[in-house]
Design a protein around this motif. Structure first.
Motif, PDB file in Angstrom:
ATOM      1  N   UNK A 176      30.837  88.912  51.030  1.00 18.35           N
ATOM      2  CA  UNK A 176      30.364  89.030  49.644  1.00 18.35           C
ATOM      3  C   UNK A 176      29.226  90.045  49.531  1.00 18.35           C
ATOM      4  N   UNK A 177      28.372  90.084  50.521  1.00 16.22           N
ATOM      5  CA  UNK A 177      27.277  91.053  50.512  1.00 16.22           C
ATOM      6  C   UNK A 177      27.819  92.476  50.566  1.00 16.22           C
ATOM      7  N   UNK A 178      28.848  92.713  51.422  1.00 14.65           N
ATOM      8  CA  UNK A 178      29.454  94.038  51.529  1.00 14.65           C
ATOM      9  C   UNK A 178      30.090  94.448  50.201  1.00 14.65           C
ATOM     10  N   UNK A 179      30.824  93.515  49.575  1.00 16.39           N
ATOM     11  CA  UNK A 179      31.445  93.812  48.288  1.00 16.39           C
ATOM     12  C   UNK A 179      30.403  94.119  47.221  1.00 16.39           C
ATOM     13  N   UNK A 180      29.292  93.380  47.230  1.00 12.40           N
ATOM     14  CA  UNK A 180      28.226  93.598  46.255  1.00 12.40           C
ATOM     15  C   UNK A 180      27.623  94.990  46.418  1.00 12.40           C
ATOM     16  N   UNK A 181      27.402  95.388  47.674  1.00 11.72           N
ATOM     17  CA  UNK A 181      26.836  96.713  47.931  1.00 11.72           C
ATOM     18  C   UNK A 181      27.795  97.807  47.462  1.00 11.72           C
ATOM     19  N   UNK A 182      29.105  97.602  47.710  1.00 13.64           N
ATOM     20  CA  UNK A 182      30.091  98.587  47.271  1.00 13.64           C
ATOM     21  C   UNK A 182      30.089  98.718  45.754  1.00 13.64           C
ATOM     22  N   UNK A 188      27.613  98.063  43.726  1.00 14.36           N
ATOM     23  CA  UNK A 188      26.380  98.735  43.329  1.00 14.36           C
ATOM     24  C   UNK A 188      26.495 100.240  43.506  1.00 14.36           C
ATOM     25  N   UNK A 189      27.114 100.650  44.632  1.00 13.98           N
ATOM     26  CA  UNK A 189      27.281 102.083  44.891  1.00 13.98           C
ATOM     27  C   UNK A 189      28.176 102.731  43.846  1.00 13.98           C
ATOM     28  N   UNK A 190      29.252 102.031  43.463  1.00 17.29           N
ATOM     29  CA  UNK A 190      30.171 102.559  42.434  1.00 17.29           C
ATOM     30  C   UNK A 190      29.444 102.693  41.105  1.00 17.29           C
ATOM     31  N   UNK A 191      28.671 101.652  40.750  1.00 15.89           N
ATOM     32  CA  UNK A 191      27.913 101.692  39.495  1.00 15.89           C
ATOM     33  C   UNK A 191      26.904 102.830  39.490  1.00 15.89           C
ATOM     34  N   UNK A 192      26.211 103.002  40.624  1.00 15.24           N
ATOM     35  CA  UNK A 192      25.221 104.080  40.712  1.00 15.24           C
ATOM     36  C   UNK A 192      25.878 105.457  40.585  1.00 15.24           C
ATOM     37  N   UNK A 193      27.069 105.589  41.156  1.00 14.01           N
ATOM     38  CA  UNK A 193      27.799 106.860  41.086  1.00 14.01           C
ATOM     39  C   UNK A 193      28.110 107.222  39.640  1.00 14.01           C
ATOM     40  N   UNK A 194      28.611 106.234  38.881  1.00 10.22           N
ATOM     41  CA  UNK A 194      28.957 106.505  37.498  1.00 10.22           C
ATOM     42  C   UNK A 194      27.738 106.813  36.640  1.00 10.22           C
ATOM     43  N   UNK A 195      26.630 106.107  36.934  1.00  7.72           N
ATOM     44  CA  UNK A 195      25.396 106.368  36.176  1.00  7.72           C
ATOM     45  C   UNK A 195      24.893 107.778  36.432  1.00  7.72           C
ATOM     46  N   UNK A 196      24.901 108.184  37.717  1.00  3.20           N
ATOM     47  CA  UNK A 196      24.439 109.535  38.066  1.00  3.20           C
ATOM     48  C   UNK A 196      25.355 110.607  37.499  1.00  3.20           C
ATOM     49  N   UNK A 197      26.681 110.367  37.533  1.00  6.49           N
ATOM     50  CA  UNK A 197      27.629 111.377  37.028  1.00  6.49           C
ATOM     51  C   UNK A 197      27.530 111.581  35.533  1.00  6.49           C
ATOM     52  N   UNK A 198      27.066 110.594  34.813  1.00 10.22           N
ATOM     53  CA  UNK A 198      26.879 110.739  33.377  1.00 10.22           C
ATOM     54  C   UNK A 198      25.602 111.549  33.071  1.00 10.22           C
TER      55      UNK A 198
END
Length: 377
Positions: free
Chosen positions: A359-365, A367-377
């Motif tokens: 669950x920790x690994x999935x949570x980190x993944x 978060x990384x996806x969310x951060x990617x989309x925020x930065x790309x915007x």
């Protein structure tokens, strides 16, 4: 297929019995051998196992012996050689039962049963254990024929024995006062086990399984098999809700099934097919969470007791059929033995911790996806 690692070793004799040495035995030997030496170092995180086997009374050249091997939990390794060996001459030690309080080991031979005591190994460094023959004679178990099952209750106050001749005996320990002497319990007694509260004893053999009231020394239930079933092993256990349950291994034409019984009504609760091959050994962990079976093909299967789902599988854990299985007292390790002369310890994985890590690994993944989309915007 399991690779031979440090947790699996061959000890030169076909093995038929296996058990963990209780911590009480180790503490007792340590205290007596160290005397007043306060500088003695505490033992590392390890435990000892006792094994029984040999080549029988023929001229095979394979000795008969009781062995002690050492297992280190931290390194997940069994000792390369037995740390102690006690020969039994021409008599094959077949089944063993270790007293839970650390008093010693009872062992069945072709005609009689004998008692052995723990001792400190002479001239050994550290805390090596040894076994020695006891002067105590178990008169009621002399010249009684081969006993196929030996078991103590959890307190070590009762001993039950089941014979190849079908006789069932219950003794008070250690007075050896005979509480039950049933001459025709079964055609042959295959397995015995006391309930956690010590009130009941279950026995399986040919035909139905039988449940015995220990205090009254009477049979109180007969658990019937279906037409194609052959009962082979039995174990009481504590369920997660605090109640007791009874498990029976039944061989069927289509494979092996795990039967679960209510210990109040003695009605069958469930039946589940668990293996294609015949089962040759069975045990339940002390906490009641895990069920372990060993097969004639040398495989080991560990199941979760609440849903019968597979917890651990070790294919070809042994090259020969599994003759004995025993969970450690803390339920985190499983000892197995085989006719191929090997002993193995399989450590149980903590599913809760593994699930949390996932669950920790999935949570980190995420978060990384969310951060990617925020930065790309």
């Amino acid at each position: 297929m399991a690779a031979d690692g440090p947790n699996c070793k061959k000890y030169g004799v076909p093995l038929y019995g296996a058990a963990w040495v209780p911590p009480a035995a180790i503490r007792s030997v340590l205290s007596s051998s160290e005397d007043d030496d306060d500088s003695a170092a505490a033992p590392p995180e390890e435990n000892d196992v006792v094994l029984a086997g040999g080549g029988g009374e023929g001229s095979s050249g394979i000795p008969n012996a009781l062995l002690i091997a050492n297992f280190n939990f931290e390194s997940n390794s069994l000792s390369d050689q037995p740390v102690a060996r006690l020969g039994t001459g021409t008599e094959l030690p077949y089944r063993i039962a270790v007293h839970p309080g650390g008093e010693g080991v009872i062992c069945s031979f072709p005609e009689s049963c004998r008692w052995y005591e723990w001792a400190a190994a002479e001239g050994a460094d550290g805390h090596a254990l040894d076994l020695r023959s006891s002067e105590r004679i178990l008169n009621h178990l002399e010249d009684v024929g081969q006993q196929l099952s030996l078991t103590f209750n959890s307190e070590g106050s009762l001993l039950a024995t089941g014979g190849e001749d079908g006789k069932l005996r219950i003794f008070k320990w250690s007075s050896m006062e005979l509480m039950l002497n049933e001459a025709n319990a079964h055609t042959s007694v295959k397995d015995l086990h006391f309930s956690p509260n010590g009130k009941f004893l279950v026995s399986v053999g040919s035909g139905s399984a039988r449940v015995w009231d220990v205090d009254n020394s009477t049979a109180i239930a007969s658990l019937q098999k279906e037409n194609d079933e052959r009962f082979s092993f039995c174990k009481f256990s504590s369920a997660r809700d605090g109640n007791q349950v009874l498990y029976i291994i039944a061989m069927k034409d289509q494979g092996t099934c795990m039967l679960k019984w209510n210990t109040t009504s003695w009605n069958k609760i469930s039946s589940k097919r668990i293996a294609r091959d015949a089962v040759s050994a069975f045990d339940v962990s002390a906490d009641g969470k895990l069920l372990a079976i060993g097969t004639i093909q040398g495989d080991i299967w560990v199941l979760n007791s609440d849903n019968m789902r597979v917890h651990t599988v070790v294919k070809k854990a042994h090259l020969g059929l599994v003759t004995a299985l025993r969970f450690s007292q803390d339920s985190r390790s499983l000892l197995s033995a085989s006719m191929d002369s090997s002993a193995r310890v399989t450590q149980m994985k903590d599913e809760t911790r593994n699930g949390l890590n996932l669950w920790i690994i999935l949570f980190v993944i995420l978060l990384a996806i969310a951060a990617y989309f925020i930065i790309s915007k």
